[in-house]
Write a protein that holds these residues in place. Structure first.
Motif, PDB file in Angstrom:
ATOM      1  N   GLY A  53      30.012 -23.253  -0.737  1.00  0.00           N
ATOM      2  CA  GLY A  53      30.293 -23.635  -2.104  1.00  0.00           C
ATOM      3  C   GLY A  53      30.127 -25.086  -2.491  1.00  0.00           C
ATOM      4  O   GLY A  53      30.318 -25.421  -3.660  1.00  0.00           O
ATOM      5  N   VAL A  54      29.765 -25.972  -1.552  1.00  0.00           N
ATOM      6  CA  VAL A  54      29.670 -27.393  -1.890  1.00  0.00           C
ATOM      7  C   VAL A  54      28.396 -27.988  -1.297  1.00  0.00           C
ATOM      8  O   VAL A  54      28.202 -27.977  -0.082  1.00  0.00           O
ATOM      9  CB  VAL A  54      30.894 -28.184  -1.384  1.00  0.00           C
ATOM     10  CG1 VAL A  54      30.729 -29.672  -1.667  1.00  0.00           C
ATOM     11  CG2 VAL A  54      32.169 -27.663  -2.038  1.00  0.00           C
TER      12      VAL A  54
ATOM     13  N   ASP B  99      34.954 -25.748   0.339  1.00  0.00           N
ATOM     14  CA  ASP B  99      35.578 -26.630  -0.644  1.00  0.00           C
ATOM     15  C   ASP B  99      35.419 -28.078  -0.151  1.00  0.00           C
ATOM     16  O   ASP B  99      34.369 -28.446   0.359  1.00  0.00           O
ATOM     17  CB  ASP B  99      37.038 -26.212  -0.837  1.00  0.00           C
ATOM     18  CG  ASP B  99      37.773 -26.973  -1.936  1.00  0.00           C
ATOM     19  OD1 ASP B  99      37.207 -27.138  -3.023  1.00  0.00           O
ATOM     20  OD2 ASP B  99      38.899 -27.423  -1.685  1.00  0.00           O
ATOM     21  N   PHE B 100      36.440 -28.904  -0.272  1.00  0.00           N
ATOM     22  CA  PHE B 100      36.268 -30.292   0.152  1.00  0.00           C
ATOM     23  C   PHE B 100      36.159 -30.420   1.669  1.00  0.00           C
ATOM     24  O   PHE B 100      35.754 -31.459   2.176  1.00  0.00           O
ATOM     25  CB  PHE B 100      37.383 -31.182  -0.416  1.00  0.00           C
ATOM     26  CG  PHE B 100      38.651 -31.198   0.391  1.00  0.00           C
ATOM     27  CD1 PHE B 100      38.836 -32.123   1.410  1.00  0.00           C
ATOM     28  CD2 PHE B 100      39.670 -30.300   0.109  1.00  0.00           C
ATOM     29  CE1 PHE B 100      40.023 -32.151   2.142  1.00  0.00           C
ATOM     30  CE2 PHE B 100      40.849 -30.326   0.834  1.00  0.00           C
ATOM     31  CZ  PHE B 100      41.024 -31.245   1.853  1.00  0.00           C
ATOM     32  N   GLY B 101      36.478 -29.335   2.406  1.00  0.00           N
ATOM     33  CA  GLY B 101      36.231 -29.330   3.846  1.00  0.00           C
ATOM     34  C   GLY B 101      34.759 -29.506   4.166  1.00  0.00           C
ATOM     35  O   GLY B 101      34.399 -30.097   5.197  1.00  0.00           O
ATOM     36  N   SER B 102      33.899 -29.022   3.262  1.00  0.00           N
ATOM     37  CA  SER B 102      32.459 -29.253   3.434  1.00  0.00           C
ATOM     38  C   SER B 102      32.147 -30.738   3.352  1.00  0.00           C
ATOM     39  O   SER B 102      31.309 -31.249   4.099  1.00  0.00           O
ATOM     40  CB  SER B 102      31.667 -28.492   2.372  1.00  0.00           C
ATOM     41  OG  SER B 102      31.797 -27.101   2.540  1.00  0.00           O
ATOM     42  N   LYS B 103      32.831 -31.438   2.451  1.00  0.00           N
ATOM     43  CA  LYS B 103      32.592 -32.876   2.317  1.00  0.00           C
ATOM     44  C   LYS B 103      33.045 -33.622   3.568  1.00  0.00           C
ATOM     45  O   LYS B 103      32.402 -34.579   3.999  1.00  0.00           O
ATOM     46  CB  LYS B 103      33.317 -33.406   1.075  1.00  0.00           C
ATOM     47  CG  LYS B 103      32.803 -32.808  -0.222  1.00  0.00           C
ATOM     48  CD  LYS B 103      33.518 -33.396  -1.426  1.00  0.00           C
ATOM     49  CE  LYS B 103      33.016 -32.781  -2.719  1.00  0.00           C
ATOM     50  NZ  LYS B 103      33.688 -33.337  -3.919  1.00  0.00           N
ATOM     51  N   VAL B 104      34.158 -33.177   4.147  1.00  0.00           N
ATOM     52  CA  VAL B 104      34.595 -33.769   5.415  1.00  0.00           C
ATOM     53  C   VAL B 104      33.525 -33.539   6.481  1.00  0.00           C
ATOM     54  O   VAL B 104      33.167 -34.451   7.229  1.00  0.00           O
ATOM     55  CB  VAL B 104      35.943 -33.163   5.865  1.00  0.00           C
ATOM     56  CG1 VAL B 104      36.344 -33.701   7.244  1.00  0.00           C
ATOM     57  CG2 VAL B 104      37.044 -33.470   4.848  1.00  0.00           C
TER      58      VAL B 104
ATOM     59  N   PHE C  75      41.414 -26.796  -0.246  1.00  0.00           N
ATOM     60  CA  PHE C  75      42.730 -26.655  -0.881  1.00  0.00           C
ATOM     61  C   PHE C  75      42.690 -25.457  -1.820  1.00  0.00           C
ATOM     62  O   PHE C  75      41.697 -25.280  -2.536  1.00  0.00           O
ATOM     63  CB  PHE C  75      43.076 -27.920  -1.681  1.00  0.00           C
ATOM     64  CG  PHE C  75      44.368 -27.809  -2.442  1.00  0.00           C
ATOM     65  CD1 PHE C  75      45.580 -27.946  -1.792  1.00  0.00           C
ATOM     66  CD2 PHE C  75      44.377 -27.534  -3.803  1.00  0.00           C
ATOM     67  CE1 PHE C  75      46.782 -27.814  -2.482  1.00  0.00           C
ATOM     68  CE2 PHE C  75      45.573 -27.407  -4.509  1.00  0.00           C
ATOM     69  CZ  PHE C  75      46.779 -27.547  -3.834  1.00  0.00           C
ATOM     70  N   PRO C  76      43.733 -24.619  -1.820  1.00  0.00           N
ATOM     71  CA  PRO C  76      45.034 -24.745  -1.169  1.00  0.00           C
ATOM     72  C   PRO C  76      45.052 -24.002   0.160  1.00  0.00           C
ATOM     73  O   PRO C  76      45.803 -23.021   0.330  1.00  0.00           O
ATOM     74  CB  PRO C  76      45.971 -24.091  -2.173  1.00  0.00           C
ATOM     75  CG  PRO C  76      45.133 -22.962  -2.749  1.00  0.00           C
ATOM     76  CD  PRO C  76      43.714 -23.447  -2.746  1.00  0.00           C
ATOM     77  N   GLU C  77      44.293 -24.462   1.101  1.00  0.00           N
ATOM     78  CA  GLU C  77      44.082 -23.726   2.333  1.00  0.00           C
ATOM     79  C   GLU C  77      44.758 -24.385   3.524  1.00  0.00           C
ATOM     80  O   GLU C  77      45.288 -25.497   3.443  1.00  0.00           O
ATOM     81  CB  GLU C  77      42.577 -23.544   2.562  1.00  0.00           C
ATOM     82  CG  GLU C  77      41.958 -22.690   1.467  1.00  0.00           C
ATOM     83  CD  GLU C  77      40.441 -22.799   1.397  1.00  0.00           C
ATOM     84  OE1 GLU C  77      39.866 -23.664   2.058  1.00  0.00           O
ATOM     85  OE2 GLU C  77      39.857 -22.010   0.639  1.00  0.00           O
TER      86      GLU C  77
END
Length: 291
Positions: free
Chosen positions: A127-128, A103-108, A35-37
């Motif tokens: 970054g994550v 970003d949180f896409g790495s967590k997914v 986000f905000p992607e």
């Protein structure tokens, strides 16, 4: 950009937008945005990967970009995104995939790999670093920290509502491109951290902003505020299907920018540099970028 194909896949009752380029017979790479992607974030990487002989696949999450908005965004969970990712790959008949997340896409991506280790060839995270579900991402930060503010129902809506979607995205990218951790004072909101005269980062053009602005105008911010932010207010229940040791065994490349404010979050650099992260990512290689 014209070579990129755009399709819609019905997944778990929603039509999700998926951008693709490359031969269907080539090894697959799925890119997962933050986000905000939106899918557009990965446009250059998609073409580079396809030119290198791979098939690039980039979904917009439910409630983001060109994908359908859930009927009740407030009920969207992080695991919905993981399940949607699995369903997209199943629909495309992909049994093995390289995962690239930001970003949180790495967590997914990490969570998908945790539950589907046989389907992941390798992971690249921008970054994550991986932390087990339910663990604290970093040491506590002040109330004015942007995530603390955006977790609060209604607060970001009131803040964002002063502007059009294009300006909101512009301000967030300016904030996120700085090395300082975004923390507002008691009498400030997060949008107040940006002076209206501040230019866009050099790598982000007005044409890019127009694309983002149009798509966030379409999707709104309800689902993006729910995932990844509002879900932090909920207790994480680790599925019984999860491996007991919660390790991601796939070869993993973690790329960290040393001036990225995420690297400066309390405890993050130590978690990575001490090697503690390798308890959960045993096959990890880390690259730190100074600038």
């Amino acid at each position: 950009m014209d070579q990129i194909k755009h399709n819609y896949i019905e997944v778990n009752g929603l039509n999700l937008h998926v951008a693709e380029i490359g031969s269907v017979s080539s090894p697959a790479v799925i890119f997962l945005h933050g986000f905000p992607e939106i899918w557009y974030t990965w446009r250059h990487q998609m073409i580079a990967v396809a030119n290198a002989g791979f098939r690039a696949i980039v979904p917009d999450y439910r409630g983001y970009g060109l994908s359908d908005i859930p009927e009740e965004p407030k009920k969207t969970s992080f695991f919905d995104f993981v399940k949607d990712t699995a369903s997209i790959l199943e629909y495309l008949n992909i049994s093995k995939v390289f995962v690239i997340g930001k970003d949180f896409g790495s967590k997914v991506g990490y969570t998908f790999a945790l539950f589907n280790p046989q389907k992941v060839a390798a992971i690249v995270s921008l970054g994550v670093a991986f932390r087990p579900p339910g663990s604290r991402a970093h040491q506590p930060l002040p109330e004015g920290y942007y995530i603390n503010r955006w977790k609060e129902p209604g607060r970001a809506e009131a803040d964002f509502g002063q502007f059009d979607a294009k300006t909101v995205v512009k301000n967030i990218y300016i904030i996120f491109s700085r090395s300082e951790i975004p923390i507002a004072n008691e009498n400030q909101e997060i949008m107040d951290l940006v002076d209206p005269s501040t230019p866009l980062p050099s790598w982000f053009t007005e044409d890019d902003l127009a694309v983002y602005g149009d798509l966030y105008q379409k999707s709104g911010f309800q689902t993006p505020l729910q995932v990844p932010y509002r879900i932090l207010n909920s207790k994480v229940e680790v599925s019984k299907q999860a491996p007991k040791d919660l390790k991601v065994e796939a070869p993993t490349l973690l790329i960290m920018g040393e001036k990225d404010f995420v690297f400066g979050l309390p405890g993050t650099a130590e978690y990575i540099r001490s090697g503690e992260v390798k308890k959960y990512l045993p096959n990890l290689e880390t690259v730190n970028i100074a600038e």
